[in-house]
Design a protein around this motif. Structure first.
Motif, PDB file in Angstrom:
ATOM      1  N   TYR A  29       0.815  -1.218   0.000  1.00  0.00           N
ATOM      2  CA  TYR A  29       0.000   0.000   0.000  1.00  0.00           C
ATOM      3  C   TYR A  29       0.851   1.271   0.000  1.00  0.00           C
ATOM      4  O   TYR A  29       0.423   2.303  -0.520  1.00  0.00           O
ATOM      5  N   ILE A  39       1.409   3.423  -3.185  1.00  0.00           N
ATOM      6  CA  ILE A  39       0.099   3.791  -3.735  1.00  0.00           C
ATOM      7  C   ILE A  39      -0.507   4.911  -2.910  1.00  0.00           C
ATOM      8  O   ILE A  39      -1.020   5.899  -3.452  1.00  0.00           O
ATOM      9  N   LYS A  95      -9.156   4.492  -6.578  1.00  0.00           N
ATOM     10  CA  LYS A  95      -8.374   3.539  -7.376  1.00  0.00           C
ATOM     11  C   LYS A  95      -7.614   2.530  -6.500  1.00  0.00           C
ATOM     12  O   LYS A  95      -7.185   1.491  -6.985  1.00  0.00           O
ATOM     13  N   CYS A 134      -6.148  -1.592  -7.193  1.00  0.00           N
ATOM     14  CA  CYS A 134      -4.714  -1.928  -7.232  1.00  0.00           C
ATOM     15  C   CYS A 134      -4.427  -3.134  -6.343  1.00  0.00           C
ATOM     16  O   CYS A 134      -3.666  -4.028  -6.722  1.00  0.00           O
ATOM     17  N   SER A 155      -6.010  -6.414  -7.777  1.00  0.00           N
ATOM     18  CA  SER A 155      -5.210  -6.905  -8.897  1.00  0.00           C
ATOM     19  C   SER A 155      -3.940  -7.598  -8.404  1.00  0.00           C
ATOM     20  O   SER A 155      -3.545  -8.641  -8.923  1.00  0.00           O
TER      21      SER A 155
END
Length: 148
Positions: free
Chosen positions: A33, A36, A117, A121, A124
């Protein structure tokens, strides 16, 4: 069904400890994380606070701490830093001056669009189906709830 066996004469290897698997997975997720969330100006704990406030704005800090499983000694400095960053505001509850309320600022509300978003992420990266995620969450939450 195989029953989990706890060795009585020595420790099992570290990779067989459930607690270590959960801990190390949590650590790996937090590390994943990091970049991001840095891109939107949040740490992982700040992200959790924001997600809780985006779901329900204007909360008493005690209730927010309960939702996040955080003690006030951890949550208060975190919230103060977020207030300094202009993401939230704190004020005394007019109905009970002992309580502190936390609200999103306009800047905090606007950040939601950038943060939308993030879950994609993560989904995925972990490569799990929605059904797998629900099953794993239920199992881990069950463990947490039994321990509490």
């Amino acid at each position: 069904m195989t029953k989990f066996k706890i060795p009585e004469d020595d420790f099992a290897p570290l990779n067989e400890f459930l607690c270590f698997t959960i801990y190390s997975t949590g650590h790996a997720l937090t590390q994943f994380y990091r970049p991001i969330l840095e891109a939107i100006g949040l740490t992982y704990p700040q992200y959790l606070v924001m997600v809780a406030l985006w779901a329900k704005d204007d909360q008493i800090i005690k209730d927010l701490g309960s939702r996040l499983f955080l003690e006030s000694s951890t949550l208060t400095p975190l919230v103060k830093r977020m207030e300094s960053a202009g993401l939230i505001s704190r004020c005394r509850d007019p109905k009970d001056e002992r309580q502190v309320r936390v609200k999103l600022t306009d800047k905090g509300k606007a950040l939601k669009s950038d943060a939308l978003k993030v879950p994609g992420c993560i989904q995925s990266a972990v490569g799990l189906t929605a059904e797998n995620v629900v099953e794993i969450q239920a199992a881990i939450a069950g463990i947490r709830d039994r321990l509490i």
